[in-house]
Scaffold this motif. Structure first.
Motif, mmCIF file in Angstrom:
data_model
loop_
_atom_site.group_PDB
_atom_site.id
_atom_site.type_symbol
_atom_site.label_atom_id
_atom_site.label_comp_id
_atom_site.label_asym_id
_atom_site.label_seq_id
_atom_site.Cartn_x
_atom_site.Cartn_y
_atom_site.Cartn_z
ATOM 1 N N GLU A 109 0.839 -1.197 0.000
ATOM 2 C CA GLU A 109 0.000 0.000 0.000
ATOM 3 C C GLU A 109 0.874 1.247 0.000
ATOM 4 O O GLU A 109 1.872 1.319 0.724
ATOM 5 N N TRP A 110 0.522 2.204 -0.836
ATOM 6 C CA TRP A 110 1.210 3.491 -0.865
ATOM 7 C C TRP A 110 0.181 4.566 -1.145
ATOM 8 O O TRP A 110 -0.890 4.299 -1.696
ATOM 9 N N THR A 135 -8.545 3.069 -8.892
ATOM 10 C CA THR A 135 -9.582 2.939 -7.866
ATOM 11 C C THR A 135 -10.487 1.747 -8.120
ATOM 12 O O THR A 135 -11.061 1.191 -7.180
ATOM 13 N N SER A 136 -10.620 1.339 -9.382
ATOM 14 C CA SER A 136 -11.484 0.200 -9.703
ATOM 15 C C SER A 136 -10.894 -1.108 -9.190
ATOM 16 O O SER A 136 -11.616 -2.114 -9.073
ATOM 17 N N VAL A 137 -9.606 -1.110 -8.885
ATOM 18 C CA VAL A 137 -8.974 -2.292 -8.293
ATOM 19 C C VAL A 137 -8.508 -1.976 -6.878
ATOM 20 O O VAL A 137 -7.557 -2.554 -6.362
ATOM 21 N N PHE A 138 -9.180 -0.982 -6.268
ATOM 22 C CA PHE A 138 -9.008 -0.659 -4.851
ATOM 23 C C PHE A 138 -7.641 -0.090 -4.503
ATOM 24 O O PHE A 138 -7.138 -0.272 -3.403
ATOM 25 N N ARG A 139 -7.045 0.608 -5.457
ATOM 26 C CA ARG A 139 -5.815 1.364 -5.190
ATOM 27 C C ARG A 139 -6.215 2.830 -5.049
ATOM 28 O O ARG A 139 -6.648 3.457 -6.008
ATOM 29 N N TYR A 140 -6.099 3.364 -3.854
ATOM 30 C CA TYR A 140 -6.518 4.731 -3.581
ATOM 31 C C TYR A 140 -5.276 5.600 -3.383
ATOM 32 O O TYR A 140 -4.583 5.486 -2.370
ATOM 33 N N ALA A 141 -4.991 6.448 -4.356
ATOM 34 C CA ALA A 141 -3.755 7.222 -4.314
ATOM 35 C C ALA A 141 -3.926 8.500 -5.126
ATOM 36 O O ALA A 141 -4.896 8.663 -5.878
ATOM 37 N N PHE A 142 -2.974 9.406 -4.963
ATOM 38 C CA PHE A 142 -2.958 10.635 -5.746
ATOM 39 C C PHE A 142 -1.549 10.863 -6.267
ATOM 40 O O PHE A 142 -0.604 10.157 -5.883
ATOM 41 N N ALA A 143 -1.403 11.836 -7.160
ATOM 42 C CA ALA A 143 -0.103 12.109 -7.777
ATOM 43 C C ALA A 143 0.250 13.580 -7.638
ATOM 44 O O ALA A 143 -0.618 14.456 -7.646
ATOM 45 N N MET A 271 -9.476 10.671 3.087
ATOM 46 C CA MET A 271 -10.493 9.827 2.470
ATOM 47 C C MET A 271 -9.877 8.566 1.875
ATOM 48 O O MET A 271 -10.465 7.476 1.959
ATOM 49 N N ASP A 272 -8.696 8.684 1.293
ATOM 50 C CA ASP A 272 -8.040 7.495 0.748
ATOM 51 C C ASP A 272 -7.716 6.495 1.851
ATOM 52 O O ASP A 272 -7.870 5.283 1.683
ATOM 53 N N LYS A 273 -7.263 7.010 2.995
ATOM 54 C CA LYS A 273 -6.994 6.107 4.119
ATOM 55 C C LYS A 273 -8.293 5.472 4.597
ATOM 56 O O LYS A 273 -8.333 4.269 4.886
ATOM 57 N N ALA A 274 -9.363 6.264 4.682
ATOM 58 C CA ALA A 274 -10.657 5.724 5.096
ATOM 59 C C ALA A 274 -11.118 4.621 4.144
ATOM 60 O O ALA A 274 -11.648 3.588 4.581
ATOM 61 N N CYS A 275 -10.910 4.828 2.840
ATOM 62 C CA CYS A 275 -11.297 3.813 1.856
ATOM 63 C C CYS A 275 -10.511 2.526 2.047
ATOM 64 O O CYS A 275 -11.074 1.413 1.973
ATOM 65 N N ARG A 276 -9.208 2.645 2.291
ATOM 66 C CA ARG A 276 -8.382 1.448 2.486
ATOM 67 C C ARG A 276 -8.810 0.683 3.736
ATOM 68 O O ARG A 276 -8.941 -0.545 3.723
ATOM 69 N N VAL A 277 -9.025 1.419 4.827
ATOM 70 C CA VAL A 277 -9.414 0.773 6.088
ATOM 71 C C VAL A 277 -10.794 0.137 5.959
ATOM 72 O O VAL A 277 -11.020 -0.998 6.393
ATOM 73 N N ALA A 278 -11.734 0.868 5.366
ATOM 74 C CA ALA A 278 -13.097 0.360 5.224
ATOM 75 C C ALA A 278 -13.124 -0.902 4.364
ATOM 76 O O ALA A 278 -13.837 -1.873 4.683
ATOM 77 N N ARG A 279 -12.367 -0.896 3.278
ATOM 78 C CA ARG A 279 -12.346 -2.070 2.414
ATOM 79 C C ARG A 279 -11.792 -3.280 3.161
ATOM 80 O O ARG A 279 -12.356 -4.383 3.099
#
Length: 386
Positions: A109-110, A135-143, A271-279
């Motif tokens: 995870e990054w 995001t469709s494969v549950f990778r939540y990140a920004f650039a 929000m990205d962290k929340a998405c990772r934890v929730a998933r």
């Protein structure tokens, strides 16, 4: 190569350059090949090498640069100077996509990627597309992208039609000290900005004054305080602050459309962290069996409450306990035909922390003689100055 003395021998440079260097060379001892000495700098004269003899063969490799200097025969005189700058290697969208393929395939995870090198609106669009796919494969990140070293007006024009909630662009360049070599390089402000992001928790504003100024920066080529305009155009910039030493992030911006919750990078990170934890919490129940209510066929209330409680506990432990958010709510849909659709619907709402972007202070003189007495008969007056 620019010579400081027109009659000095003409040195040439060739090779495959590894980075952007500001090469400066100064002759220290007069002589021919094999006798004259010189020193060189790779950072515009901030740091110099030890005294070096001009090779008798006439070629000298600048260490770590990919550049070879050729000294022709002739007499080099004490005080002769030479200077030239190199341009760092560039990349294409195809190159970048190949690199993104690698990092997206990494199962670790990054949270964000820093794309090194001046980007364009085309690169912006390409990166935005790839992160949306992720995001469709549950990778939540920004650039974080680097803007070109250009005028404010040109940058605003270049990115005027670019908008995305997962891509930010950093404008401006700095003189930055390398922690590895001690050299001072002209770098995009994105280098210092990404270092700050990596060092702070996700909910923290990268411009938080209590955290301190950005380390390793000698000076700014562009100061948002002195020439404002790019921050309001959705760029991340650096600035000075009156009364504070050092250099600071103005705002951690994403190029989000107007009105988006993700204009500030910390909201994206939380929000990205929340998405990772929730998933990960919801995965606990994948392929599990649950009881249904005999009267309705909907999920049993006890089962629903148990799942809600577990997911909430995971989010609370990861987000609320760490100060990332103010509160979390978890709700299970209770009226879908779970026997038929075999789907658990979970609704999660996150209450973020607030940010003090403005502080208004009222200050003025007071005169105790003019203040109301205990009897309340006196009137008080004061001029205020903010």
């Amino acid at each position: 190569i620019t010579k400081g003395r027109g009659l000095a021998p003409t040195i040439t440079a060739a090779g495959t350059v590894l980075d952007a260097f500001q090469v400066r060379l100064e002759v220290l001892a007069t002589g021919a090949l094999g006798a004259a000495t010189f020193k060189y700098s790779l950072d515009g004269g901030d740091n110099y090498s030890a005294e070096t003899v001009v090779p008798s063969g006439g070629t000298f490799v600048l260490p770590g640069t990919g550049v070879t200097l050729t000294f022709p025969s002739g007499t080099y005189e004490d005080g002769d100077t030479y200077s030239f700058d190199t341009v760092a290697p560039a990349y294409s969208l195809s190159d970048l996509n190949a690199a993104i393929d690698v990092v997206l395939a990494d199962k670790r995870e990054w949270g964000f990627m820093h794309v090194v090198g001046a980007a364009s609106s085309t690169i912006f669009a390409g990166v935005a597309t790839r992160l949306a796919e992720a995001t469709s494969v549950f990778r939540y990140a920004f650039a974080v992208l680097e803007a070109a070293d250009d005028t404010d007006a040109n940058l605003i024009t270049a990115y005027g039609n670019s908008a995305d909630t997962r891509v930010g662009v950093v404008a401006g360049y700095v003189e930055q000290v390398s922690p590895l070599t001690g050299r001072v390089h002209k770098r995009s402000a994105a280098w210092a900005y990404c270092g700050r992001l990596a060092a702070i928790p996700p909910q923290q504003d990268p411009g938080r004054v209590l955290t301190g100024s950005l380390p390793g920066i000698n000076s700014l080529y562009r100061d948002e305080f002195a020439t404002p305009g790019l921050d309001s155009a959705r760029f991340t910039t650096l600035r000075t602050i009156i009364g504070r030493a050092g250099y600071w992030v103005t705002n951690g911006r994403l190029m989000a459309p107007e009105g988006s919750d993700y204009d500030l990078v910390q909201n994206r990170r939380v929000m990205d962290k929340a998405c990772r934890v929730a998933r990960n919490a919801a995965l606990q129940f994948l392929n599990d069996n649950v009881r249904v209510d005999p009267a309705t066929g909907f999920i049993d209330e006890v089962e629903a409450q148990g799942i809600e409680s577990y997911i909430f506990s995971q989010l609370a432990g990861a987000l609320i306990a760490n100060g990332n958010v103010s509160d979390v709510q978890v709700s299970i849909k209770r009226d879908n035909n779970i026997l038929s659709d075999r789907t658990l619907y979970v609704s999660i709402r996150v209450l973020p922390v607030a940010y003090l972007k403005y502080i208004e202070v009222d200050i003025g003189f007071r005169n105790p003689a003019n203040e109301p007495s205990t009897g309340g008969e006196e009137e008080a007056s004061a001029d205020s100055e903010a």
